[in-house]
Design an enzyme around this catalytic site. Structure first.
Site, PDB file in Angstrom:
ATOM      1  N   LYS A 119       6.348   7.273  -0.103  1.00  0.00           N
ATOM      2  CA  LYS A 119       6.626   8.480   0.695  1.00  0.00           C
ATOM      3  C   LYS A 119       8.142   8.604   0.786  1.00  0.00           C
ATOM      4  O   LYS A 119       8.761   8.241   1.782  1.00  0.00           O
ATOM      5  CB  LYS A 119       6.001   8.288   2.082  1.00  0.00           C
ATOM      6  CG  LYS A 119       5.603   9.555   2.777  1.00  0.00           C
ATOM      7  CD  LYS A 119       5.242   9.288   4.219  1.00  0.00           C
ATOM      8  CE  LYS A 119       3.772   9.084   4.456  1.00  0.00           C
ATOM      9  NZ  LYS A 119       3.465   8.961   5.919  1.00  0.00           N
ATOM     10  N   ASP A 146      -4.982   2.956   7.210  1.00  0.00           N
ATOM     11  CA  ASP A 146      -5.736   3.271   8.422  1.00  0.00           C
ATOM     12  C   ASP A 146      -4.988   4.210   9.350  1.00  0.00           C
ATOM     13  O   ASP A 146      -3.774   4.399   9.239  1.00  0.00           O
ATOM     14  CB  ASP A 146      -6.027   1.984   9.198  1.00  0.00           C
ATOM     15  CG  ASP A 146      -4.782   1.471   9.932  1.00  0.00           C
ATOM     16  OD1 ASP A 146      -3.749   1.247   9.275  1.00  0.00           O
ATOM     17  OD2 ASP A 146      -4.835   1.320  11.169  1.00  0.00           O
ATOM     18  N   ARG A 197     -10.074   2.952   6.610  1.00  0.00           N
ATOM     19  CA  ARG A 197      -9.670   2.091   5.494  1.00  0.00           C
ATOM     20  C   ARG A 197     -10.693   2.132   4.357  1.00  0.00           C
ATOM     21  O   ARG A 197     -10.354   1.990   3.187  1.00  0.00           O
ATOM     22  CB  ARG A 197      -9.541   0.635   5.963  1.00  0.00           C
ATOM     23  CG  ARG A 197      -8.382   0.363   6.903  1.00  0.00           C
ATOM     24  CD  ARG A 197      -8.202  -1.140   7.076  1.00  0.00           C
ATOM     25  NE  ARG A 197      -7.422  -1.491   8.249  1.00  0.00           N
ATOM     26  CZ  ARG A 197      -6.094  -1.508   8.311  1.00  0.00           C
ATOM     27  NH1 ARG A 197      -5.380  -1.199   7.250  1.00  0.00           N
ATOM     28  NH2 ARG A 197      -5.477  -1.848   9.414  1.00  0.00           N
ATOM     29  N   ASP A 253       0.831  -1.208   0.000  1.00  0.00           N
ATOM     30  CA  ASP A 253       0.000   0.000   0.000  1.00  0.00           C
ATOM     31  C   ASP A 253       0.867   1.261   0.000  1.00  0.00           C
ATOM     32  O   ASP A 253       0.671   2.168  -0.789  1.00  0.00           O
ATOM     33  CB  ASP A 253      -0.970   0.000   1.193  1.00  0.00           C
ATOM     34  CG  ASP A 253      -0.292  -0.351   2.521  1.00  0.00           C
ATOM     35  OD1 ASP A 253       0.933  -0.589   2.534  1.00  0.00           O
ATOM     36  OD2 ASP A 253      -0.995  -0.391   3.550  1.00  0.00           O
TER      37      ASP A 253
END
Ligand code: IMP
Length: 184
Positions: free
Chosen positions: A132, A161, A167, A101
């Site tokens: 990131k 989350d 989510r 993710d």
């Protein structure tokens, strides 16, 4: 408080997510043509991404899941990563694509790569929806597919989350900073 009121802003809309995921799926379908790659995901954050990505891939694939503890219940508590659920499948001689993710420091992905790499897959690459890069510690990760680069803010939605909430938002949003307890 309504979910929408808990967000600072929407960073990536549902339409942007879906269109980028189709592009990633097309690239994966082309690169692995003639193979049956095994898509490996980590519960629970990557599940939404995997569900949409896999449905947009046009070649045969298999999928399997691992579960780990990372970050603890609070963000920022990065450090020890523990395997809670291992894969069901053998991966030796298989083309493994780790579907993530978000990659932040990269420590979790590095840990997973060590475990998976030790099992002699034919190939081992990473597909991450979000990257990131500002907080990256491990900079040698084989990230072959990347959906979006995101700034150094705490994002939620589309599987991601904060304390197990948010989510189910269909987009990626930035949580209001005053609702985030621990600084990153
Ligand atoms: P890393 O080991 O620092 O790369 O952290 C990866 C994990 O941290 C991800 O799989 C997420 O569970 C969590 N994480 C990092 N940044 C965020 C964020 O902005 N929102 C939600 N979870 C995050």
């Amino acid at each position: 408080m309504a979910l929408a009121d808990q967000l600072d802003r929407i960073l990536i809309t549902e339409a942007q997510l879906q269109s980028r995921i189709r592009e990633l799926a097309d690239a994966i379908s082309a690169d692995y043509a003639g193979e049956t790659p095994l898509l490996v995901s980590v519960l629970k954050g990557a599940v939404y991404f995997l569900a949409d990505l896999s449905r947009a891939i046009s070649i045969p694939i298999a999928m399997d899941f691992m579960a780990i503890t990372s970050y603890g219940p609070e963000q920022g508590a990065s450090g020890a990563v523990r395997l809670i659920k291992d894969l069901d499948e053998e991966i030796s001689s298989r083309h493994v694509l780790l579907v993530e993710d978000i990659i932040d420091t990269g420590l979790t992905a590095a840990y997973l790569l060590r475990i998976l790499g030790a099992r002699d897959p034919a190939s081992l690459r990473i597909c991450t929806l979000l990257d990131k890069t500002a907080r990256r510690i491990v900079d040698t990760l084989p990230i072959r597919y990347r959906g979006f680069e995101v700034p150094d803010v705490f994002v939620v939605g589309y599987g991601l989350d904060y304390r197990q909430l948010y989510r189910n938002l269909p987009f990626i949003g930035v949580l209001r900073p005053d609702l985030v307890a621990a600084a990153p």
